[in-house]
Structure formats: structure tokens, C-alpha cells
Design a protein around this motif. Structure first.
Motif, PDB file in Angstrom:
ATOM      1  N   GLY A 139      46.209   9.153  38.405  1.00  0.00           N
ATOM      2  CA  GLY A 139      45.754   9.990  37.303  1.00  0.00           C
ATOM      3  C   GLY A 139      46.563  11.266  37.226  1.00  0.00           C
ATOM      4  N   GLY A 140      46.501  11.937  36.112  1.00  0.00           N
ATOM      5  CA  GLY A 140      47.209  13.203  35.968  1.00  0.00           C
ATOM      6  C   GLY A 140      48.709  13.018  35.826  1.00  0.00           C
ATOM      7  N   ALA A 141      49.394  14.144  35.850  1.00  0.00           N
ATOM      8  CA  ALA A 141      50.836  14.155  35.636  1.00  0.00           C
ATOM      9  C   ALA A 141      51.585  14.019  36.957  1.00  0.00           C
ATOM     10  CB  ALA A 141      51.238  15.459  34.951  1.00  0.00           C
ATOM     11  N   MET A 142      52.816  13.574  36.859  1.00  0.00           N
ATOM     12  CA  MET A 142      53.696  13.452  38.015  1.00  0.00           C
ATOM     13  C   MET A 142      54.002  14.857  38.547  1.00  0.00           C
ATOM     14  SD  MET A 142      55.596  11.429  39.848  1.00  0.00           S
ATOM     15  CE  MET A 142      56.490  10.069  39.175  1.00  0.00           C
ATOM     16  N   PRO A 143      53.841  15.105  39.852  1.00  0.00           N
ATOM     17  CA  PRO A 143      54.158  16.431  40.394  1.00  0.00           C
ATOM     18  C   PRO A 143      55.662  16.694  40.362  1.00  0.00           C
ATOM     19  CG  PRO A 143      53.404  14.953  42.146  1.00  0.00           C
ATOM     20  CD  PRO A 143      53.315  14.205  40.867  1.00  0.00           C
ATOM     21  N   ARG A 144      56.006  17.963  40.258  1.00  0.00           N
ATOM     22  CA  ARG A 144      57.412  18.379  40.308  1.00  0.00           C
ATOM     23  C   ARG A 144      57.858  18.356  41.763  1.00  0.00           C
ATOM     24  NH1 ARG A 144      59.694  24.293  38.588  1.00  0.00           N
ATOM     25  NH2 ARG A 144      61.821  23.923  39.257  1.00  0.00           N
ATOM     26  N   LEU A 145      59.060  17.873  42.024  1.00  0.00           N
ATOM     27  CA  LEU A 145      59.589  17.784  43.375  1.00  0.00           C
ATOM     28  C   LEU A 145      60.491  18.985  43.643  1.00  0.00           C
ATOM     29  CD1 LEU A 145      60.493  13.991  43.414  1.00  0.00           C
ATOM     30  CD2 LEU A 145      58.350  15.081  44.100  1.00  0.00           C
ATOM     31  N   ILE A 146      60.202  19.724  44.718  1.00  0.00           N
ATOM     32  CA  ILE A 146      60.959  20.917  45.092  1.00  0.00           C
ATOM     33  C   ILE A 146      61.615  20.656  46.447  1.00  0.00           C
ATOM     34  CG2 ILE A 146      60.865  23.393  45.583  1.00  0.00           C
ATOM     35  CD1 ILE A 146      60.082  22.751  42.709  1.00  0.00           C
ATOM     36  N   GLN A 147      62.945  20.626  46.458  1.00  0.00           N
ATOM     37  CA  GLN A 147      63.680  20.362  47.692  1.00  0.00           C
ATOM     38  C   GLN A 147      64.073  21.672  48.354  1.00  0.00           C
ATOM     39  OE1 GLN A 147      67.178  17.957  47.172  1.00  0.00           O
ATOM     40  NE2 GLN A 147      67.351  17.534  49.352  1.00  0.00           N
ATOM     41  N   VAL A 148      63.846  21.750  49.677  1.00  0.00           N
ATOM     42  CA  VAL A 148      64.245  22.906  50.465  1.00  0.00           C
ATOM     43  C   VAL A 148      65.117  22.427  51.621  1.00  0.00           C
ATOM     44  CG1 VAL A 148      62.259  24.361  49.857  1.00  0.00           C
ATOM     45  CG2 VAL A 148      62.101  22.827  51.821  1.00  0.00           C
ATOM     46  N   THR A 149      66.020  23.282  52.047  1.00  0.00           N
ATOM     47  CA  THR A 149      66.941  22.942  53.128  1.00  0.00           C
ATOM     48  C   THR A 149      66.243  23.060  54.476  1.00  0.00           C
ATOM     49  OG1 THR A 149      68.778  23.747  51.813  1.00  0.00           O
ATOM     50  CG2 THR A 149      69.160  23.528  54.163  1.00  0.00           C
ATOM     51  N   SER A 150      66.525  22.085  55.344  1.00  0.00           N
ATOM     52  CA  SER A 150      65.944  22.078  56.686  1.00  0.00           C
ATOM     53  C   SER A 150      67.041  21.731  57.684  1.00  0.00           C
ATOM     54  CB  SER A 150      64.792  21.067  56.753  1.00  0.00           C
ATOM     55  OG  SER A 150      64.227  21.044  58.042  1.00  0.00           O
ATOM     56  N   GLY A 151      67.780  22.762  58.114  1.00  0.00           N
ATOM     57  CA  GLY A 151      68.907  22.566  59.013  1.00  0.00           C
ATOM     58  C   GLY A 151      68.536  21.913  60.332  1.00  0.00           C
ATOM     59  N   ASN A 152      67.370  22.227  60.870  1.00  0.00           N
ATOM     60  CA  ASN A 152      66.942  21.669  62.154  1.00  0.00           C
ATOM     61  C   ASN A 152      66.027  20.458  61.992  1.00  0.00           C
ATOM     62  OD1 ASN A 152      68.303  23.676  63.614  1.00  0.00           O
ATOM     63  ND2 ASN A 152      66.591  25.088  63.406  1.00  0.00           N
ATOM     64  N   GLY A 153      65.741  20.070  60.757  1.00  0.00           N
ATOM     65  CA  GLY A 153      64.865  18.934  60.525  1.00  0.00           C
ATOM     66  C   GLY A 153      63.402  19.222  60.786  1.00  0.00           C
ATOM     67  N   ASP A 154      63.017  20.518  60.808  1.00  0.00           N
ATOM     68  CA  ASP A 154      61.615  20.885  61.057  1.00  0.00           C
ATOM     69  C   ASP A 154      60.710  20.568  59.872  1.00  0.00           C
ATOM     70  OD1 ASP A 154      62.311  21.822  63.547  1.00  0.00           O
ATOM     71  OD2 ASP A 154      62.286  23.932  62.982  1.00  0.00           O
ATOM     72  N   ILE A 155      61.303  20.499  58.698  1.00  0.00           N
ATOM     73  CA  ILE A 155      60.520  20.256  57.479  1.00  0.00           C
ATOM     74  C   ILE A 155      60.539  18.766  57.174  1.00  0.00           C
ATOM     75  CG2 ILE A 155      60.363  20.753  55.008  1.00  0.00           C
ATOM     76  CD1 ILE A 155      61.658  23.471  55.620  1.00  0.00           C
ATOM     77  N   SER A 156      59.374  18.205  56.930  1.00  0.00           N
ATOM     78  CA  SER A 156      59.260  16.780  56.608  1.00  0.00           C
ATOM     79  C   SER A 156      59.831  16.495  55.224  1.00  0.00           C
ATOM     80  CB  SER A 156      57.794  16.342  56.669  1.00  0.00           C
ATOM     81  OG  SER A 156      57.307  16.431  57.992  1.00  0.00           O
ATOM     82  N   ARG A 157      60.120  15.234  54.994  1.00  0.00           N
ATOM     83  CA  ARG A 157      60.677  14.848  53.677  1.00  0.00           C
ATOM     84  C   ARG A 157      59.747  15.308  52.555  1.00  0.00           C
ATOM     85  NH1 ARG A 157      63.886   9.207  54.356  1.00  0.00           N
ATOM     86  NH2 ARG A 157      64.873   9.837  56.294  1.00  0.00           N
ATOM     87  N   SER A 158      58.493  14.942  52.627  1.00  0.00           N
ATOM     88  CA  SER A 158      57.467  15.451  51.716  1.00  0.00           C
ATOM     89  C   SER A 158      56.482  16.207  52.595  1.00  0.00           C
ATOM     90  CB  SER A 158      56.778  14.316  50.957  1.00  0.00           C
ATOM     91  OG  SER A 158      57.685  13.699  50.064  1.00  0.00           O
ATOM     92  N   HIS A 159      56.607  17.522  52.658  1.00  0.00           N
ATOM     93  CA  HIS A 159      55.908  18.344  53.642  1.00  0.00           C
ATOM     94  C   HIS A 159      54.529  18.792  53.156  1.00  0.00           C
ATOM     95  CE1 HIS A 159      56.481  20.744  57.389  1.00  0.00           C
ATOM     96  NE2 HIS A 159      55.512  21.479  56.838  1.00  0.00           N
ATOM     97  N   VAL A 160      54.490  19.416  51.981  1.00  0.00           N
ATOM     98  CA  VAL A 160      53.224  19.896  51.428  1.00  0.00           C
ATOM     99  C   VAL A 160      53.144  19.603  49.938  1.00  0.00           C
ATOM    100  CG1 VAL A 160      52.838  21.781  53.074  1.00  0.00           C
ATOM    101  CG2 VAL A 160      54.094  22.234  50.973  1.00  0.00           C
TER     102      VAL A 160
END
Length: 109
Positions: free
Chosen positions: A28-49
Motif C-alpha cells: 500500500g502507499g507510495a514507493m519510498p525514496r531511496l537515499i544512498q550514503v557512503t559507508s567506507g568501513n561497511g558499518d551501514i547496512s544496504r537498507s539501514h533505516v
């Protein structure tokens, strides 16, 4: 929403933030906008929050991020969200994702 990288994103619909964000299914609802952020050490998950709009509320939803998400709220100790936890954001809240990437939420009602 202000990203620590300098980008400002208007909260006019839901967002997914991560190093390689994707959406597997939209219920349901609209497709969320995807915001990519850089993660040099890989600490951030592919889809984090997910930043989800729910009526007048703005919700921060941890998407089972491997290294977690930390909520910083004025007057309270910082706390790590549980995997899959969602919290209603307040004006001035900060979500720390890792790799010195944070999200600052301003001008929330």
C-alpha cells in the motif's frame, strides 16, 4: 532531514537510507525514496533505516541493520534501537547510522 554529508532531504514521503538501499515489497502507499550514503568501513547496512510518514508522525524504523542505529535525543541518554524497532521522531532528534553518517531531523511538527 539533514544528512551529515551535507545533503538536505525534504520529508514529503517515506525514505529508505543505506549504502545500497532497495525495496523488496511495498504494501500500500507510495514507493519510498531511496537515499544512498557512503559507508567506507561497511558499518551501514544496504537498507539501514526507513523514515516513514504515518499521519502527522515521522517514524524512524531500524531495518534489522547489522551494526544498529543509535537515537540521540536531547535530555536523554543515547540509545541503540532494537532490530526492527520503530520510534516516533521529535524535532532535533539525530539517528547515527555508523561511519560518521548521521541524520538530523528538524522542523518536525
Amino acid at each position: 532531514m539533514h544528512i551529515s554529508t551535507g545533503e538536505v532531504v525534504e520529508l514529503d514521503h517515506s525514505l529508505i537510507v543505506g549504502r545500497q538501499p532497495s525495496v523488496s515489497r511495498v504494501l500500500g502507499g507510495a514507493m519510498p525514496r531511496l537515499i544512498q550514503v557512503t559507508s567506507g568501513n561497511g558499518d551501514i547496512s544496504r537498507s539501514h533505516v526507513e523514515i516513514r510518514l504515518d499521519g502527522w508522525d515521522v517514524l524512524l524504523v531500524d531495518l534489522d541493520a547489522t551494526n544498529g542505529t543509535v537515537l540521540v535525543r536531547e535530555g536523554q541518554p543515547s540509545r541503540r534501537l532494537n532490530r526492527g524497532e520503530e520510534v516516533v521522531l521529535r524535532n532535533g532528534d539525530i539517528a547515527e547510522l555508523g561511519d560518521d553518517v548521521s541524520l538530523l531531523f528538524e522542523d518536525l511538527l
